[in-house]
Write an enzyme that holds these catalytic residues in place. Structure first.
Site, PDB file in Angstrom:
ATOM      1  N   HIS A  17      12.799  75.805  89.824  1.00 35.08           N
ATOM      2  CA  HIS A  17      13.338  75.328  91.100  1.00 35.08           C
ATOM      3  C   HIS A  17      13.207  73.815  91.271  1.00 35.08           C
ATOM      4  O   HIS A  17      13.163  73.324  92.398  1.00 35.08           O
ATOM      5  CB  HIS A  17      12.652  76.062  92.258  1.00 35.08           C
ATOM      6  CG  HIS A  17      13.018  77.509  92.326  1.00 35.08           C
ATOM      7  ND1 HIS A  17      14.062  77.980  93.097  1.00 35.08           N
ATOM      8  CD2 HIS A  17      12.500  78.592  91.699  1.00 35.08           C
ATOM      9  CE1 HIS A  17      14.161  79.300  92.957  1.00 35.08           C
ATOM     10  NE2 HIS A  17      13.214  79.687  92.113  1.00 35.08           N
ATOM     11  N   HIS A 106       3.515  88.578  84.279  1.00 34.78           N
ATOM     12  CA  HIS A 106       4.196  87.284  84.343  1.00 34.78           C
ATOM     13  C   HIS A 106       3.271  86.200  83.803  1.00 34.78           C
ATOM     14  O   HIS A 106       2.125  86.459  83.450  1.00 34.78           O
ATOM     15  CB  HIS A 106       4.617  86.983  85.790  1.00 34.78           C
ATOM     16  CG  HIS A 106       5.926  86.252  85.891  1.00 34.78           C
ATOM     17  ND1 HIS A 106       6.087  84.972  85.435  1.00 34.78           N
ATOM     18  CD2 HIS A 106       7.133  86.636  86.385  1.00 34.78           C
ATOM     19  CE1 HIS A 106       7.337  84.587  85.649  1.00 34.78           C
ATOM     20  NE2 HIS A 106       8.000  85.576  86.224  1.00 34.78           N
ATOM     21  N   ASP A 361      16.641  89.350  87.545  1.00 31.83           N
ATOM     22  CA  ASP A 361      17.440  90.294  86.767  1.00 31.83           C
ATOM     23  C   ASP A 361      16.691  91.607  86.612  1.00 31.83           C
ATOM     24  O   ASP A 361      15.501  91.601  86.244  1.00 31.83           O
ATOM     25  CB  ASP A 361      17.715  89.728  85.375  1.00 31.83           C
ATOM     26  CG  ASP A 361      18.654  88.545  85.382  1.00 31.83           C
ATOM     27  OD1 ASP A 361      19.870  88.771  85.397  1.00 31.83           O
ATOM     28  OD2 ASP A 361      18.163  87.398  85.378  1.00 31.83           O
TER      29      ASP A 361
END
Length: 412
Positions: A17, A106, A361
């Protein structure tokens, strides 16, 4: 670090970002026509928001060449490329729950352990947004390889979950022995692959089953993984640097550097371990006669004198390309960020429940296809440039007599 390659060096930058993402390409041969139009098609294939089974993040991923070209010609100097992040939503991550918990599977926790600080929005540097620079650089590499050697690189989705394009069977424990797969290796092209959107699996029935499966996981706020197979055709023989930089080793390095990858196999792969050597060995045969100018290669590339009757090796033997099509498969895990509530531990070690937010996704495999192609191109161009240097040095020496030798200098 963030640089890949020795002769064709690519350095990527950017987080999920931040204001922009991109790369610097150093070592691109001068004198090649190059504009954004050569790069944008692959960027568009990779971009988010392509269908109902990909992340809804709406990025156009318009690439801008910042340096290294003039009047649409490469100068041989570093090529800088940039893509602006136009659809940032850091607010998706600025909530109390997301700040307290590392997301299961993650990179939140490992990045914090490594650097002592991490990006608070998205995956930061571990996000698939980082692959934009790889794809931009790969498009440049591909153009050179295509123009100089006629090399074609095509990837497609081979499986999602338990849906396979070529499922293993007792007769064919590896796709390498399946005539239908071998035919696909020789003929598949990107136009055909993209005609099976949104999944990019080149079989109508299998593609429909895969799309339905991904939609089911999406609707449950869950995720699923799969595999991508990549084919490299018209690759010159003699590429690869034994012993530690064998061509399949550098391909594995490249593929396993892509986010979410968990496996790599080349040629017959793990299924080939079930095949006896008497069947698995690739016997050499005389290469068929091909009329001049019709061998799919650049005129400076000699037609191979020998080829193999089968191709269980996947086009590489002893770590060196043998002129046959190179093919390999890459495994991608289910995306780690899902919307379901998950019991986990917080950064302060207290037990709790995380419900992750953001746009993700449910399956990364269809969008991974151009990324795999791009990393393959970066490996091959690096090997090509290394071999070009070796051949140029050999041309300065007297011809050898009385030893088994061939003229490798025909690959300019």
């Amino acid at each position: 670090m963030s640089t890949f390659g020795n002769h064709f060096r690519v350095t990527t930058y950017g987080e999920s970002h931040c204001l922009s993402v991109g790369c610097i390409v150093d070592g691109c041969p001068p004198g090649m026509k190059l504009t954004e139009d050569d790069i944008q098609p692959q960027m568009t294939r990779r971009r988010p928001g392509q269908s109902a089974i990909t992340t809804p993040r709406n990025e156009k991923d318009r690439v801008e060449i910042q340096s290294g070209t003039e009047f649409g010609i490469t100068l041989g100097t570093p090529i800088g490329m940039r893509v602006m992040n136009e659809n940032q939503r850091k607010q998706d991550y600025g909530n109390k729950t997301m700040d307290l918990y590392p997301r299961p599977s993650h990179a939140d926790w490992t990045y914090l352990e490594k650097y002592g600080v991490k990006a608070s929005s998205g995956g930061g540097r571990s996000s698939a947004r980082e692959t934009i620079g790889r794809v931009a650089a790969g498009a440049i590499a591909e153009k050179y390889l295509r123009q100089a050697y006629g090399i074609e690189i095509v990837a497609f989705v081979a499986s999602i979950g338990n849906e396979y394009l070529f499922p293993p069977t007792p007769t064919h424990p590896t796709a390498a022995t399946n005539p239908e797969f071998l035919k696909l290796v020789e003929t598949i092209d990107r136009t055909t692959v993209d005609s099976f959107l949104p999944v990019r699996c080149p079989n109508q029935e299998t593609s429909e089953r895969m799309e339905k499966l991904v939609a089911e996981f999406r609707d449950r706020e869950d995720s699923i993984g799969g595999t991508v197979t990549c084919v490299i055709r018209n690759c010159p023989s003699g590429l690869g640097e034994p012993c530690f930089d064998k061509l399949e080793a550098t391909l594995a390095h490249a593929m396993l550097s892509i986010p979410a990858t968990k496996g790599f196999e080349i040629g017959s792969g793990f299924g080939g371990c079930q095949v006896p050597g008497s069947i698995h060995n690739d016997a050499f045969i005389k290469a068929p006669a091909i009329p001049p100018g019709q061998n799919g290669l650049h005129p400076s590339v000699a037609r191979p004198r020998l080829t193999t009757k089968t191709n269980n090796s996947g086009g590489i033997q002893g770590g060196i390309s043998n002129g046959a099509p190179i093919y390999f498969t890459v495994g991608f895990k289910p995306p780690a960020t899902i919307g379901q509530a998950q019991s986990t531990a917080a950064y302060d070690e207290a037990d709790g429940v995380l419900e992750a937010k953001g746009r993700h996704d449910p399956c990364v495999v269809p969008r991974a296809v151009p990324i795999v192609e791009s990393m393959a191109a970066l490996v091959i161009i690096d090997a090509v440039l290394a071999q070009q240097g070796r051949n140029a040095a050999r041309r300065l020496l007297p011809a050898l007599e009385g030893v088994v030798a061939v003229d490798t200098t025909t690959m300019q």
